[in-house]
Scaffold this motif. Structure first.
Motif, PDB file in Angstrom:
ATOM      1  N   LYS A  94      29.380  34.236  51.781  1.00 21.66           N
ATOM      2  CA  LYS A  94      30.429  33.227  51.965  1.00 21.66           C
ATOM      3  C   LYS A  94      30.854  32.649  50.629  1.00 21.66           C
ATOM      4  O   LYS A  94      32.036  32.459  50.371  1.00 21.66           O
ATOM      5  CB  LYS A  94      29.941  32.096  52.882  1.00 21.66           C
ATOM      6  CG  LYS A  94      29.899  32.447  54.339  1.00 21.66           C
ATOM      7  CD  LYS A  94      29.440  31.245  55.167  1.00 21.66           C
ATOM      8  CE  LYS A  94      29.361  31.564  56.633  1.00 21.66           C
ATOM      9  NZ  LYS A  94      28.908  30.395  57.418  1.00 21.66           N
ATOM     10  N   GLN A  95      29.881  32.387  49.781  1.00 26.81           N
ATOM     11  CA  GLN A  95      30.191  31.824  48.471  1.00 26.81           C
ATOM     12  C   GLN A  95      31.002  32.824  47.655  1.00 26.81           C
ATOM     13  O   GLN A  95      31.989  32.448  47.008  1.00 26.81           O
ATOM     14  CB  GLN A  95      28.906  31.459  47.730  1.00 26.81           C
ATOM     15  CG  GLN A  95      29.163  30.823  46.380  1.00 26.81           C
ATOM     16  CD  GLN A  95      27.875  30.439  45.661  1.00 26.81           C
ATOM     17  OE1 GLN A  95      26.796  30.595  46.196  1.00 26.81           O
ATOM     18  NE2 GLN A  95      28.030  29.929  44.452  1.00 26.81           N
ATOM     19  N   ALA A  96      30.605  34.087  47.696  1.00 21.11           N
ATOM     20  CA  ALA A  96      31.335  35.115  46.949  1.00 21.11           C
ATOM     21  C   ALA A  96      32.759  35.249  47.465  1.00 21.11           C
ATOM     22  O   ALA A  96      33.713  35.366  46.677  1.00 21.11           O
ATOM     23  CB  ALA A  96      30.603  36.451  47.038  1.00 21.11           C
ATOM     24  N   ALA A  97      32.926  35.212  48.789  1.00 19.28           N
ATOM     25  CA  ALA A  97      34.272  35.323  49.369  1.00 19.28           C
ATOM     26  C   ALA A  97      35.128  34.125  48.962  1.00 19.28           C
ATOM     27  O   ALA A  97      36.318  34.281  48.636  1.00 19.28           O
ATOM     28  CB  ALA A  97      34.171  35.418  50.890  1.00 19.28           C
ATOM     29  N   THR A  98      34.539  32.944  48.967  1.00 19.58           N
ATOM     30  CA  THR A  98      35.281  31.739  48.576  1.00 19.58           C
ATOM     31  C   THR A  98      35.660  31.813  47.099  1.00 19.58           C
ATOM     32  O   THR A  98      36.788  31.472  46.718  1.00 19.58           O
ATOM     33  CB  THR A  98      34.445  30.480  48.856  1.00 19.58           C
ATOM     34  OG1 THR A  98      34.109  30.458  50.245  1.00 19.58           O
ATOM     35  CG2 THR A  98      35.200  29.214  48.516  1.00 19.58           C
ATOM     36  N   GLU A  99      34.719  32.260  46.257  1.00 16.72           N
ATOM     37  CA  GLU A  99      35.019  32.399  44.833  1.00 16.72           C
ATOM     38  C   GLU A  99      36.138  33.419  44.615  1.00 16.72           C
ATOM     39  O   GLU A  99      37.021  33.213  43.781  1.00 16.72           O
ATOM     40  CB  GLU A  99      33.761  32.802  44.066  1.00 16.72           C
ATOM     41  CG  GLU A  99      32.751  31.691  43.909  1.00 16.72           C
ATOM     42  CD  GLU A  99      31.458  32.136  43.247  1.00 16.72           C
ATOM     43  OE1 GLU A  99      31.291  33.350  42.972  1.00 16.72           O
ATOM     44  OE2 GLU A  99      30.604  31.268  43.018  1.00 16.72           O
ATOM     45  N   LYS A 100      36.088  34.511  45.379  1.00 23.00           N
ATOM     46  CA  LYS A 100      37.134  35.537  45.264  1.00 23.00           C
ATOM     47  C   LYS A 100      38.484  34.957  45.668  1.00 23.00           C
ATOM     48  O   LYS A 100      39.501  35.172  44.993  1.00 23.00           O
ATOM     49  CB  LYS A 100      36.764  36.740  46.141  1.00 23.00           C
ATOM     50  CG  LYS A 100      37.722  37.898  46.017  1.00 23.00           C
ATOM     51  CD  LYS A 100      37.261  39.077  46.862  1.00 23.00           C
ATOM     52  CE  LYS A 100      38.247  40.222  46.771  1.00 23.00           C
ATOM     53  NZ  LYS A 100      37.845  41.342  47.604  1.00 23.00           N
ATOM     54  N   SER A 101      38.518  34.210  46.778  1.00 20.15           N
ATOM     55  CA  SER A 101      39.769  33.581  47.222  1.00 20.15           C
ATOM     56  C   SER A 101      40.273  32.592  46.183  1.00 20.15           C
ATOM     57  O   SER A 101      41.478  32.508  45.917  1.00 20.15           O
ATOM     58  CB  SER A 101      39.560  32.850  48.550  1.00 20.15           C
ATOM     59  OG  SER A 101      39.276  33.751  49.569  1.00 20.15           O
ATOM     60  N   LEU A 102      39.361  31.836  45.600  1.00 24.25           N
ATOM     61  CA  LEU A 102      39.732  30.866  44.578  1.00 24.25           C
ATOM     62  C   LEU A 102      40.330  31.563  43.357  1.00 24.25           C
ATOM     63  O   LEU A 102      41.358  31.128  42.826  1.00 24.25           O
ATOM     64  CB  LEU A 102      38.511  30.042  44.174  1.00 24.25           C
ATOM     65  CG  LEU A 102      38.728  28.959  43.118  1.00 24.25           C
ATOM     66  CD1 LEU A 102      39.756  27.940  43.618  1.00 24.25           C
ATOM     67  CD2 LEU A 102      37.431  28.275  42.781  1.00 24.25           C
ATOM     68  N   LYS A 103      39.720  32.645  42.932  1.00 22.36           N
ATOM     69  CA  LYS A 103      40.246  33.405  41.790  1.00 22.36           C
ATOM     70  C   LYS A 103      41.624  33.974  42.113  1.00 22.36           C
ATOM     71  O   LYS A 103      42.521  33.976  41.277  1.00 22.36           O
ATOM     72  CB  LYS A 103      39.280  34.526  41.399  1.00 22.36           C
ATOM     73  CG  LYS A 103      38.041  34.037  40.689  1.00 22.36           C
ATOM     74  CD  LYS A 103      37.111  35.186  40.349  1.00 22.36           C
ATOM     75  CE  LYS A 103      35.841  34.659  39.701  1.00 22.36           C
ATOM     76  NZ  LYS A 103      34.886  35.742  39.412  1.00 22.36           N
TER      77      LYS A 103
END
Length: 177
Positions: A94-103
């Motif tokens: 979830k954290q990786a997906a959120t970071e990807k969306s943020l980027k």
């Protein structure tokens, strides 16, 4: 006179026979007493062996019960560990997906800023979306830290419980029951 001497000899023979029979009887009685004592010793020995076997059977039963409890505790601890690992993997995903969306939003925002510096409405919307995603990322990170701390605490408690169970069962496996 000859008769008297033969009678006395006959009496002596009878006395000797009686004496021999008394000796035989005493020997038989001694043998019987000896065998009765041996039988009593065998009975006592049998009872002692029977008692020791019962103690060992009880000890074996206790050890088997303890082993079964340990196996169950081990299974439970392994399952808990697997659940912790799975929860951690999900939180990291979830954290990786959120970071990807943020980027991705940041890239879109930067791209948009370069190409359309005049359209501030879309820029504000993208900035707002970025801020929302950053806030969500911080929430997920905090939630992840809490989850990890809680799961580590549970794992620590399980290990402590397991050690206590081992400490309780340890004297039974080496000492006499």
């Amino acid at each position: 006179m000859n008769d008297w001497f033969s009678e006395e000899t006959e009496a002596d023979k009878l006395k000797r026979q009686l004496l021999q029979k008394d000796i035989q009887y005493a020997n038989l009685q001694s043998d019987l007493d000896s065998r009765v004592r041996e039988l009593d010793e065998v009975k006592l020995s049998f009872k002692e062996v029977q008692y020791k076997l019962q103690i060992e059977a009880d000890r074996t039963t206790k050890l088997e019960d303890s082993l079964e409890k340990k196996a169950t505790e081990f299974q439970r601890e392994r399952l808990t560990r697997q659940n912790i690992e799975t929860s951690l993997e999900v939180a990291q995903a979830k954290q990786a997906a959120t970071e990807k969306s943020l980027k991705q939003v940041q890239l879109e925002l930067d791209n948009y800023s370069l190409h359309n510096s005049g359209n501030s409405g879309q820029l504000a919307a993208l900035t707002k979306e970025r801020d929302v995603l950053q806030a969500r990322l911080r929430e997920l990170e905090a939630s992840q830290r809490q989850s990890i701390a809680k799961l580590e605490s549970e794992l620590k408690d399980l290990r402590a419980t397991n050690q206590q169970l081992q400490a309780q069962d340890q004297p039974n496996s080496f000492g006499a029951p």
